[in-house]
Design a protein around this motif. Structure first.
Motif, mmCIF file in Angstrom:
data_model
loop_
_atom_site.group_PDB
_atom_site.id
_atom_site.type_symbol
_atom_site.label_atom_id
_atom_site.label_comp_id
_atom_site.label_asym_id
_atom_site.label_seq_id
_atom_site.Cartn_x
_atom_site.Cartn_y
_atom_site.Cartn_z
ATOM 1 N N ARG A 230 -61.295 133.100 30.859
ATOM 2 C CA ARG A 230 -62.515 132.487 30.349
ATOM 3 C C ARG A 230 -62.232 132.235 28.870
ATOM 4 O O ARG A 230 -61.964 133.170 28.116
ATOM 5 C CB ARG A 230 -63.681 133.450 30.543
ATOM 6 N N LEU A 231 -62.214 130.981 28.475
ATOM 7 C CA LEU A 231 -61.858 130.636 27.101
ATOM 8 C C LEU A 231 -63.110 130.587 26.233
ATOM 9 O O LEU A 231 -64.030 129.801 26.481
ATOM 10 C CB LEU A 231 -61.126 129.296 27.056
ATOM 11 N N ASP A 232 -63.090 131.437 25.213
ATOM 12 C CA ASP A 232 -64.234 131.584 24.319
ATOM 13 C C ASP A 232 -64.294 130.440 23.298
ATOM 14 O O ASP A 232 -63.255 129.970 22.823
ATOM 15 C CB ASP A 232 -64.085 132.916 23.573
ATOM 16 N N ALA A 233 -65.494 130.027 22.961
ATOM 17 C CA ALA A 233 -65.750 129.195 21.766
ATOM 18 C C ALA A 233 -64.932 127.907 21.703
ATOM 19 O O ALA A 233 -64.508 127.477 20.635
ATOM 20 C CB ALA A 233 -65.487 130.025 20.499
ATOM 21 N N ILE A 234 -64.741 127.253 22.848
ATOM 22 C CA ILE A 234 -63.850 126.088 22.823
ATOM 23 C C ILE A 234 -64.428 124.880 22.096
ATOM 24 O O ILE A 234 -63.691 123.973 21.740
ATOM 25 C CB ILE A 234 -63.375 125.661 24.229
ATOM 26 N N ASP A 255 -50.406 126.238 39.111
ATOM 27 C CA ASP A 255 -51.530 125.347 38.832
ATOM 28 C C ASP A 255 -52.873 125.913 39.258
ATOM 29 O O ASP A 255 -53.913 125.437 38.821
ATOM 30 C CB ASP A 255 -51.315 123.987 39.524
ATOM 31 N N ASP A 256 -52.853 126.917 40.138
ATOM 32 C CA ASP A 256 -54.148 127.447 40.571
ATOM 33 C C ASP A 256 -54.642 128.573 39.653
ATOM 34 O O ASP A 256 -55.666 129.188 39.922
ATOM 35 C CB ASP A 256 -54.113 127.899 42.037
ATOM 36 N N PHE A 257 -53.923 128.823 38.551
ATOM 37 C CA PHE A 257 -54.428 129.780 37.556
ATOM 38 C C PHE A 257 -55.745 129.237 37.021
ATOM 39 O O PHE A 257 -55.832 128.141 36.479
ATOM 40 C CB PHE A 257 -53.405 129.943 36.426
ATOM 41 N N TYR A 258 -56.790 130.050 37.177
ATOM 42 C CA TYR A 258 -58.147 129.563 36.941
ATOM 43 C C TYR A 258 -58.513 129.562 35.456
ATOM 44 O O TYR A 258 -58.072 130.423 34.703
ATOM 45 C CB TYR A 258 -59.135 130.440 37.713
ATOM 46 N N ALA A 259 -59.333 128.613 35.062
ATOM 47 C CA ALA A 259 -59.845 128.619 33.684
ATOM 48 C C ALA A 259 -61.262 128.069 33.636
ATOM 49 O O ALA A 259 -61.562 127.035 34.235
ATOM 50 C CB ALA A 259 -58.948 127.785 32.777
ATOM 51 N N VAL A 260 -62.110 128.795 32.922
ATOM 52 C CA VAL A 260 -63.457 128.294 32.623
ATOM 53 C C VAL A 260 -63.654 128.395 31.127
ATOM 54 O O VAL A 260 -63.251 129.373 30.489
ATOM 55 C CB VAL A 260 -64.555 129.063 33.394
#
Ligand code: CA
Length: 479
Positions: A230-234, A255-260
């Protein structure tokens, strides 16, 4: 495939006891039972002080392993406990997403002197005077870690701005001067340029920084066997950096490494442009939907529920939206306070957990409670999570056709029966809904306990489904 559910496993007021990793490990089998398939954990690395939630990041490589900032453990526990917890979650088929803070660093080890321009906080491209020298806490030596995992040392030139001048003991927004120094492009346009948030703002245009953060991203994903981030403060970070950072991590992890990403802006067009800029490589929290639900909970019967999904991310990009009701920033006393009122919370969760689109995220504070007080919503959330797992499949037929009572049918699939969902913000009502002729004669009942009467579907498979005042109703076929 089973419906996924993310849980944000922390809230802002957890006690500083170093017990979260252990608690989460012990909770793994319960989480699996209630249908949680992924957990978003808080920043797990050393912050500027032990009690910090992790967002005042000091050393990304110190996952509670080294004596630094007066502590080995973080607010949440030690690295060993962290790794044991992740292993346990994986045994229970629960994915783990780490909260990743790459916008800024706090708690520098020593001060450095460098040139800055102070800028107007409301208009960051406007200088408030001539360049001058300050003394900023921008030097990082990480003595306690002794170059383990990385020998990179941060200095003033790795940052684009800082928030404190130690020479004058004065706060402000000080833009660092030097060759190639500028606020990043590809950030949110609020305040002219929203690159700077707080502390020491990392210069994401600096080649050494990019290389080091990419290296860390791959390291931490492997070290902790992460399933995503989960990427903070983008909105404060250069969009092209985020895109290439995810490419770098995925080149290692697949490629299925998840990111929100947390792009905290309620404007759909802004989120839409951001997704385009990063090539749709990241999910975003559906901030517009959160604000719609907040507004609906404030306005009560005056809110037109037909608008609840209007201008939301889940409506526009159903594959990329993480739907949420509240989080650690929207809870009472937090920086983005906009707490969805208690009466509306079951309705809001019914919507995000039972509708077809979106990847729902359940907030720890809503499931377990905040400040150690038990949540009033645990029971209804258990019912809704169970309904999501058992019935929320197949197509969706919408009935967003009345200002105070809206809902939908989930038609079900080969393995799962469907459901009828209704939400109401005024007096008790009902809706005639048609499930199709193949359902004729079936008896349906309401499973949240708000309606006792049953419905027998007529020759066309239609029935009058009721919903209580200011409540939700979830109807399924009676066994
Ligand atoms: Ca920034």
């Amino acid at each position: 495939m089973e419906n996924g559910v993310m849980m944000q496993y922390f809230e802002w007021n957890l006690p500083n006891e170093g017990k979260l990793w252990k608690q989460l490990k012990d909770d793994a089998s319960h989480l699996q039972e209630i249908g949680v398939t992924a957990v978003w954990i808080p920043p797990a690395y050393k912050a500027d002080e032990q009690q910090d939630e992790g967002y005042a990041t000091y050393d990304l490589y110190d996952l509670g392993e080294f004596e630094q900032k007066g502590t080995v453990r973080t607010k949440y526990g030690t690295k060993d406990e962290l790794k044991e917890m992740i292993d346990e979650l994986h045994k229970h088929h629960i994915s783990v997403y780490l909260d990743v803070v790459l916008n800024h660093k706090a708690g520098g080890d020593f001060t450095e002197k460098f040139m800055v321009v102070e800028v107007n906080p409301e208009q960051r491209n406007e200088a408030l005077g001539e360049p001058f020298e300050i003394q900023g806490w921008t030097g990082y030596s990480f003595h306690g870690r002794k170059d383990k995992y990385s020998d990179f040392k941060w200095h003033w030139y790795h940052f684009s701005g800082t928030g404190f001048d130690d020479a004058q003991k004065r706060s402000g927004i000080f833009q660092i001067q030097g060759e190639g120094k500028a606020w990043s492009s590809g950030v949110d346009g609020e305040n002219g340029n929203y690159d700077f948030l707080l502390c020491n703002d990392i210069d994401l245009d600096h080649p050494e920084v990019i290389e080091e953060l990419n290296r860390w991203g791959k390291w931490v994903a492997n070290e902790l066997n992460l399933d995503g981030m989960r990427l903070d403060a983008i909105k404060h970070m250069k969009d092209k950096f985020v895109k290439q950072f995810l490419d770098a991590v995925r080149s290692d992890k697949g490629d299925d490494f998840y990111a929100v990403g947390e792009y905290w802006n309620g404007d759909l067009e802004t989120l839409d442009s951001y997704l385009e800029a990063v090539g749709n490589k990241i999910n975003l929290f559906d901030v517009p939907l959160h604000y719609n639900m907040f507004q609906a909970s404030q306005e009560g019967k005056d809110y037109d529920l037909q608008n609840i999904l209007k201008n939301t991310l889940v409506e526009k990009h159903c594959e990329l939206a993480v739907t949420l009701v509240d989080n650690h920033d929207t809870q009472l006393g937090s920086s983005l306070e906009s707490w969805v009122a208690d009466w509306f919370k079951p309705l809001a969760y019914g919507l995000i957990l039972l509708m077809k689109d979106g990847y729902p995220c359940v907030f720890y504070g809503d499931y377990y409670g905040v400040k150690g007080e038990k949540s009033p919503h645990t029971h209804i959330l258990d019912i809704l999570l169970n309904a999501r797992r058992k019935y929320a499949y197949g197509d969706q037929i919408d009935y967003f056709d009345h200002p105070s009572t809206v809902g939908f049918i989930r038609t079900g699939d080969e393995e799962h029966g469907g459901l009828v969902f209704l939400m109401c913000n005024d007096e008790a009502g009902g809706k005639s809904m048609s499930l199709g002729e193949e359902h004729k004669g079936e008896v349906w009942h309401e499973i949240t306990g708000s309606i006792q009467e049953e419905v027998t579907l007529d020759e066309e498979g239609s029935g009058e489904f009721l919903v209580d005042a200011r409540n939700l109703a979830v109807w399924v076929k009676k066994d």
